[in-house]
Structures are given as structure tokens and as C-alpha cells.
Design a protein around this motif. Structure first.
Motif, PDB file in Angstrom:
ATOM      1  N   GLU A 295      -0.622  -8.634   6.817  1.00 24.83           N
ATOM      2  CA  GLU A 295       0.542  -8.049   7.172  1.00 24.83           C
ATOM      3  C   GLU A 295       0.979  -7.005   6.405  1.00 24.83           C
ATOM      4  N   ILE A 296       1.674  -5.855   6.978  1.00 31.56           N
ATOM      5  CA  ILE A 296       2.170  -4.919   6.030  1.00 31.56           C
ATOM      6  C   ILE A 296       3.540  -4.774   5.934  1.00 31.56           C
ATOM      7  N   TRP A 297       4.206  -4.897   4.836  1.00 32.56           N
ATOM      8  CA  TRP A 297       5.516  -5.145   4.542  1.00 32.56           C
ATOM      9  C   TRP A 297       5.966  -3.617   4.582  1.00 32.56           C
ATOM     10  N   ASN A 298       6.950  -3.057   5.282  1.00 35.36           N
ATOM     11  CA  ASN A 298       7.318  -1.520   5.100  1.00 35.36           C
ATOM     12  C   ASN A 298       8.793  -1.997   4.414  1.00 35.36           C
ATOM     13  N   GLY A 299       8.652  -1.719   2.838  1.00 32.10           N
ATOM     14  CA  GLY A 299       9.932  -1.749   2.266  1.00 32.10           C
ATOM     15  C   GLY A 299      10.326  -0.155   1.721  1.00 32.10           C
ATOM     16  N   LEU A 300       9.892   0.841   2.227  1.00 31.11           N
ATOM     17  CA  LEU A 300      10.086   1.949   1.672  1.00 31.11           C
ATOM     18  C   LEU A 300      11.436   2.549   2.169  1.00 31.11           C
ATOM     19  N   ARG A 301      12.417   2.024   1.453  1.00 29.03           N
ATOM     20  CA  ARG A 301      13.754   2.401   1.493  1.00 29.03           C
ATOM     21  C   ARG A 301      14.070   3.418   0.203  1.00 29.03           C
ATOM     22  N   ALA A 302      14.980   4.504   0.716  1.00 34.84           N
ATOM     23  CA  ALA A 302      15.086   5.263  -0.462  1.00 34.84           C
ATOM     24  C   ALA A 302      16.495   5.172  -0.624  1.00 34.84           C
ATOM     25  N   LEU A 303      17.060   4.060  -1.123  1.00 34.83           N
ATOM     26  CA  LEU A 303      18.394   3.691  -1.316  1.00 34.83           C
ATOM     27  C   LEU A 303      18.566   3.124  -2.650  1.00 34.83           C
ATOM     28  N   ARG A 304      19.735   3.661  -3.105  1.00 33.33           N
ATOM     29  CA  ARG A 304      20.091   3.322  -4.513  1.00 33.33           C
ATOM     30  C   ARG A 304      21.106   1.877  -4.259  1.00 33.33           C
ATOM     31  N   LYS A 305      21.449   1.762  -3.132  1.00 31.33           N
ATOM     32  CA  LYS A 305      22.531   0.434  -3.070  1.00 31.33           C
ATOM     33  C   LYS A 305      21.955   0.000  -1.702  1.00 31.33           C
ATOM     34  N   ASP A 306      21.530  -1.435  -1.904  1.00 31.32           N
ATOM     35  CA  ASP A 306      21.159  -2.286  -0.741  1.00 31.32           C
ATOM     36  C   ASP A 306      20.963  -3.601  -0.894  1.00 31.32           C
ATOM     37  N   ASN A 307      22.065  -4.334  -0.720  1.00 37.17           N
ATOM     38  CA  ASN A 307      22.699  -5.580  -1.086  1.00 37.17           C
ATOM     39  C   ASN A 307      22.436  -6.623   0.534  1.00 37.17           C
ATOM     40  N   THR A 308      21.104  -6.525   0.908  1.00 39.73           N
ATOM     41  CA  THR A 308      20.901  -7.193   2.069  1.00 39.73           C
ATOM     42  C   THR A 308      19.874  -8.275   1.585  1.00 39.73           C
ATOM     43  N   GLY A 309      20.078  -9.230   0.733  1.00 32.84           N
ATOM     44  CA  GLY A 309      19.346 -10.345   0.502  1.00 32.84           C
ATOM     45  C   GLY A 309      18.523 -10.033  -0.688  1.00 32.84           C
ATOM     46  N   TYR A 310      17.544 -10.804  -0.692  1.00 35.33           N
ATOM     47  CA  TYR A 310      16.624 -11.044  -2.023  1.00 35.33           C
ATOM     48  C   TYR A 310      16.139  -9.482  -2.012  1.00 35.33           C
ATOM     49  N   ASP A 311      15.834  -9.005  -3.236  1.00 32.71           N
ATOM     50  CA  ASP A 311      15.324  -7.448  -3.369  1.00 32.71           C
ATOM     51  C   ASP A 311      13.715  -7.749  -3.840  1.00 32.71           C
ATOM     52  N   LEU A 312      12.986  -7.835  -2.581  1.00 31.84           N
ATOM     53  CA  LEU A 312      11.823  -8.257  -2.566  1.00 31.84           C
ATOM     54  C   LEU A 312      10.601  -7.352  -3.268  1.00 31.84           C
ATOM     55  N   LYS A 313      11.087  -5.990  -3.574  1.00 36.34           N
ATOM     56  CA  LYS A 313      10.219  -5.162  -4.296  1.00 36.34           C
ATOM     57  C   LYS A 313       9.989  -5.674  -5.663  1.00 36.34           C
ATOM     58  N   HIS A 314      10.789  -6.425  -6.150  1.00 37.10           N
ATOM     59  CA  HIS A 314      10.585  -6.940  -7.520  1.00 37.10           C
ATOM     60  C   HIS A 314       9.837  -7.740  -7.663  1.00 37.10           C
ATOM     61  N   LEU A 315       9.275  -8.759  -6.505  1.00 34.83           N
ATOM     62  CA  LEU A 315       8.098  -9.780  -6.718  1.00 34.83           C
ATOM     63  C   LEU A 315       6.841  -8.827  -6.888  1.00 34.83           C
ATOM     64  N   PHE A 316       6.659  -7.843  -6.501  1.00 37.45           N
ATOM     65  CA  PHE A 316       5.125  -7.092  -6.458  1.00 37.45           C
ATOM     66  C   PHE A 316       5.218  -6.189  -7.845  1.00 37.45           C
ATOM     67  N   ILE A 317       6.227  -5.686  -8.213  1.00 38.58           N
ATOM     68  CA  ILE A 317       6.323  -4.850  -9.593  1.00 38.58           C
ATOM     69  C   ILE A 317       6.163  -5.524 -10.528  1.00 38.58           C
ATOM     70  N   GLY A 318       4.927  -5.554 -11.177  1.00 35.66           N
ATOM     71  CA  GLY A 318       4.716  -6.445 -12.676  1.00 35.66           C
ATOM     72  C   GLY A 318       3.881  -7.371 -11.925  1.00 35.66           C
ATOM     73  N   ALA A 319       3.287  -7.708 -10.870  1.00 35.86           N
ATOM     74  CA  ALA A 319       2.446  -8.923 -10.241  1.00 35.86           C
ATOM     75  C   ALA A 319       1.039  -8.616 -10.447  1.00 35.86           C
ATOM     76  N   GLU A 320       0.786  -7.601 -11.045  1.00 36.18           N
ATOM     77  CA  GLU A 320      -0.742  -7.104 -11.027  1.00 36.18           C
ATOM     78  C   GLU A 320      -1.682  -7.407  -9.804  1.00 36.18           C
ATOM     79  N   GLY A 321      -1.020  -7.142  -8.790  1.00 35.93           N
ATOM     80  CA  GLY A 321      -1.903  -7.348  -7.548  1.00 35.93           C
ATOM     81  C   GLY A 321      -2.219  -9.076  -7.284  1.00 35.93           C
ATOM     82  N   THR A 322      -1.412  -9.745  -7.645  1.00 36.64           N
ATOM     83  CA  THR A 322      -1.581 -11.412  -7.275  1.00 36.64           C
ATOM     84  C   THR A 322      -1.017 -11.442  -6.052  1.00 36.64           C
ATOM     85  N   LEU A 323      -0.037 -10.839  -5.841  1.00 35.97           N
ATOM     86  CA  LEU A 323       0.966 -11.082  -4.592  1.00 35.97           C
ATOM     87  C   LEU A 323       0.615 -10.339  -3.306  1.00 35.97           C
TER      88      LEU A 323
END
Length: 469
Positions: free
Chosen positions: A177-205
Motif C-alpha cells: 500500500e502507498i501512504w501519501n503523507g506529502l503534506r507541505a504544512l508546518r502545523k498539522d495536529n491531526t493525530g500521530y505524526d506518522l512520518k517520524h516512524l519512517f525517518i531513521g527507521a533504515e527501511g525496516t518499516l
């Protein structure tokens, strides 16, 4: 599904030329930059679109075959190298090089994962913007790899690392599945900030395929200086005074030991600084404003005062952009010089800045007692508390035996880092190199939380297995 059938499906998806199976064609993908890790893959695939990555992942998942994402293959921890079992498909993102959008009003650029970092810097500069991530491998490393290791580099002091430079991601999940989280926002408090799961995960997730990155106004003026100093203690004091005087204009502050500079002098042609020898050096850079002369004058005035207070040795203040580039080349070529000098035990550690001098003094003393005639090469980003702290023997004939002592060396270094409230990985990641070390220094609660996330997103364990966890 057998291997031959999977390869046929992948060739139908990508074309024959983008599914490599010949040993000579795959060789460059199967060894890491340091030459420390080598692996074997079922094949190397080179998708050019996110949809193609998704199709490859779905096919591999259906076949139960592991996947190893790879960017520019500049990992220092073996994060992008497959295992020896030959049961994985290596997915190279190198054909995904599009700049999808550049929004100068929003100061963002949307790029695909295979874009080389230097190309992103240059594209931003053409629009009179700065993408500030800067590191030695920028001519070959790719954005996907930078994100997957949360790369830092020399300007974290002012701009932050990749986690802070990223607004949104596009990711292919282990399900395809493709997760499209390409948001160009500096403020977005709509729940968990999912991008941080993948940054630093070294391709394991999952596999990062694109990102929205922050841009900044292009600095019009810079001032760069190389200083000879007596000790890391003075470096920390000088850093504090620089920050108090120049604030956000202080872009970088790099610490270099004489042992590190000596390797550059020896192994990099043309690297001959005019400074006399000193135990330590500091490379500093200011940026901002519109007048180079004014920046240099301000830095000169500061250093004239510092000369009296800190009893500095030689000071070289760049008078042109070319001189500044030559000074930076001394710093950036340390890694290459070390590689040419032979293998070494590498540590990428971070500490509270105030504890750096204590760490260097205590770690040096402990290592020199345990390993007589050891060569300790220390350099790094003192402005954000990140040191590259590497060891070898000066005599190449002694290095093989010394490298076998890496567990003992690691214990000395990493135990001290942990005692002082630091981290065993500042910007290089975990990969294969530090998996067992992670278990020693992370609490059982942290490890189980990480494993729970892995099980949730990648229940079959097919995404870059054997890395991080």
C-alpha cells in the motif's frame, strides 16, 4: 512461488534491463561503502515510480521474499547491504530522481527518494533557496537514505537534521500500500505524526519514495575560519561565546583533532593547510546578511578578543569562497583519508555538549591504557554534540588483530557514552553494525515498543530484515 517465477514477474513489471541477476551487474549494490559488509541478493530491481515500487513490494510479499531498500549506498553501518543467504530482493531507488514541486512562497521542495543530495541543493539554489543538509557524501548519497538514517551533517547546529527538515513523506508500506503523507504544512495536529516512524527507521518499516523538504532563504554572505586551539574544553567555551555573540548566524562549528588532519595531509593530494601543528582545530562558519566583508569583519573582531582570552594558535580566515571551500575540504575529506589509511573501528556518538571534553579525556585515557600505540581520530559536529570517534593502529600490519578487539573497544567507548547521558548513534544509524549494542543501551521497554511497531507494520518481517532489530 519459486525464485525464477518471481524474477519473471519483476521483469514483466519493470522491464528486463531493470531486474539485474548477473553477478557482475549486481556487485556494486552488494557491498557497503566501507567494504566491511557484503551480501548476496536474488536480484537487484530498479523501479522508476512509486507505483512500480508498490508493485515490486506486493510481488515480493506474495512470494515471501525479503526486501532491502537502497539509496546511494553510502551507509557506514551496513544498513543497505543484504544478508549472505541470497534470499532477498535489493530495491534500488536510484532511478527515482524527479523534483515534483518547488514552492518558493512556501519554502518547500518535493523530491523523490533517488534524488542525489547535491542535486537537491543545486535545484534549491537555482530558485535562490537553501536546502541546508550538508555532508561529505552529498555528491552520491540520496534523499531516501538521508531520511532513512535521519542524516545530520555540518549544519544541524542551525537548521536541524533530516527529521527537522521534513514536512511530509510518501511511503510504500510492507503490504504494498502507498501512504501519501506529502503534506507541505508546518502545523498539522491531526493525530500521530506518522512520518517520524519512517525517518531513521533504515527501511525496516517501509520504503520512502518521496518527501516534502523545508527550504530557507539563500545566505548572501558567509565567513569561514579555521582556528588552532588547545583542547576540547576551550572549544566548548568558544562555541558558547560564538552562540552568544552571533546567535542563529552561527551555521557550523566543527572540531578536528591533529590525528584527523594528519591523515588528510597524508592521503588527500593538495590538502596542505598553512597552519602550524596544534592538538586541536575548530572550523567555524557564519552565514546571513548580504555582505561578505561585514561578516568577515564581525568574525575578525570577535576572534581578536578570543585570541587574548583563549590563547589560540594560528587563525586562518577565508578571504574568498574558494578559500572557504578549501578549508571545508580539510574537514570533509577526513572520512576518505581514513578509508585510504586502512580499516578502523568507527564510533558515531552524541553527548550533551558540556560533557564532550570529559568524554574525550576519559575515553582517550582508557583506550590508550588498554591498547598501547592506538591511533585515535576524533572529529565532528561539536555544535550539536556529535563526535566521530575512530580507532586504529598506525602500523597496517597490526590492524587485523586490533579490529578483532572491537567488542572490547566498543565497551569502553559506549559504556562511557551511556554513563554521560549520550547516544551510541548520532547520525549513522544502527544497521547491522550496532544491533547488539542497541540491546545493551536501550531499556527493555524501549526495545519492546520498537518491536511492537515492527510487528504491526511488517508482521512477516520482510522489510530489510536484520537491520536495527
Amino acid at each position: 512461488m519459486n525464485d525464477a517465477h518471481l524474477i519473471r514477474i519483476l521483469r514483466e513489471l519493470l522491464g528486463f534491463e531493470n531486474v539485474l541477476t548477473a553477478t557482475d551487474c549486481m556487485a556494486a549494490y552488494l557491498a557497503d561503502w566501507r567494504g566491511r559488509y557484503r551480501g548476496v541478493a536474488l536480484c537487484v530491481v530498479r523501479p522508476a515510480t512509486t507505483a512500480a515500487v508498490s508493485a515490486v513490494v506486493r510481488a515480493c510479499t506474495e512470494a515471501g521474499v525479503a526486501m532491502v531498500p537502497q539509496g546511494g549506498n553510502t551507509s557506514l553501518c551496513g544498513a543497505a547491504t543484504p544478508a549472505f543467504d541470497g534470499r532477498s530482493v535489493l530495491i534500488s531507488l536510484s532511478r527515482m530522481q524527479r523534483v515534483r514541486a518547488l514552492d518558493t512562497a512556501n519554502n518547500t521542495i518535493t523530491v523523490e527518494a533517488g534524488c542525489v543530495l547535491q542535486a537537491v541543493q543545486e535545484r534549491a539554489a537555482q530558485a535562490e533557496r537553501l536546502f541546508p543538509l550538508s555532508l561529505a557524501a552529498e555528491g552520491s548519497c540520496q534523499i531516501g537514505g538521508n531520511l532513512s538514517t535521519n542524516a545530520g551533517g555540518v549544519q544541524v547546529l542551525r537548521y536541524g537534521n533530516m527529521r527537522e527538515l521534513t514536512l511530509g513523506l510518501e511511503v510504500v508500506l510492507p503490504s504494498g500500500e502507498i501512504w501519501n503523507g506529502l503534506r507541505a504544512l508546518r502545523k498539522d495536529n491531526t493525530g500521530y505524526d506518522l512520518k517520524h516512524l519512517f525517518i531513521g527507521a533504515e527501511g525496516t518499516l517501509g520504503i520512502i519514495t518521496a518527501a516534502v523538504l523545508k527550504l530557507f532563504p539563500l545566505p548572501r554572505a558567509t565567513a569561514t575560519a579555521w582556528l588552532a586551539i588547545a583542547s576540547p574544553t576551550l572549544a566548548v567555551r568558544l562555541l558558547s561565546d560564538l552562540q552568544a555573540r552571533f546567535g542563529a548566524s552561527l551555521t557550523a562549528c566543527e572540531l578536528v583533532s591533529e590525528a584527523a588532519l594528519a591523515l588528510v595531509r597524508k592521503h588527500i593530494p593538495g590538502a596542505h593547510p598553512t597552519l602550524s601543528a596544534s592538538p586541536w582545530y575548530l572550523l567555524i562558519e557564519l552565514s546571513g546578511g548580504s555582505d561578505d566583508t561585514a561578516q568577515r569583519d564581525a568574525l575578525t573582531a570577535f576572534l581578536e578578543t578570543a585570541l587574548d582570552e583563549y590563547v589560540l594558535g594560528d587563525v586562518l580566515l577565508a578571504q574568498s569562497g574558494e578559500q572557504a571551500r578549501r578549508l571545508w575540504a580539510l574537514r570533509e575529506n577526513i572520512g576518505e583519508a581514513q578509508k585510504r589509511a586502512g580499516p578502523s573501528i568507527k564510533h558515531d556518538v552524541s553527548l550533551p555538549i558540556s560533557r564532550l571534553p570529559e568524554f574525550v579525556e576519559r575515553a582517550d585515557r582508557a583506550l590508550e591504557q588498554a591498547f598501547p600505540e592506538i591511533r585515535i581520530v576524533t572529529f565532528g559536529h561539536i555544535g550539536d554534540g556529535n563526535l566521530h570517534y575512530n580507532q586504529s593502529k598506525s602500523a597496517a600490519s597490526e590492524n587485523a588483530a586490533f579490529l578483532a578487539a572491537q567488542p572490547e573497544v566498543n565497551r569502553i567507548v559506549h559504556d562511557l557514552v551511556h554513563e554521560l547521558g549520550g547516544s551510541i548513534s548520532a547520525e549513522h544509524g544502527i544497521g547491522q553494525l550496532k544491533r547488539m549494542e542497541l540491546l545493551r543501551y536501550k531499556s527493555p521497554v524501549e526495545i519492546e515498543m520498537m518491536r511492537a511497531i515492527k510487528r504491526t507494520l511488517d508482521p512477516r518481517g520482510l522489510m530489510n530484515p536484520g537491520k536495527v532489530l
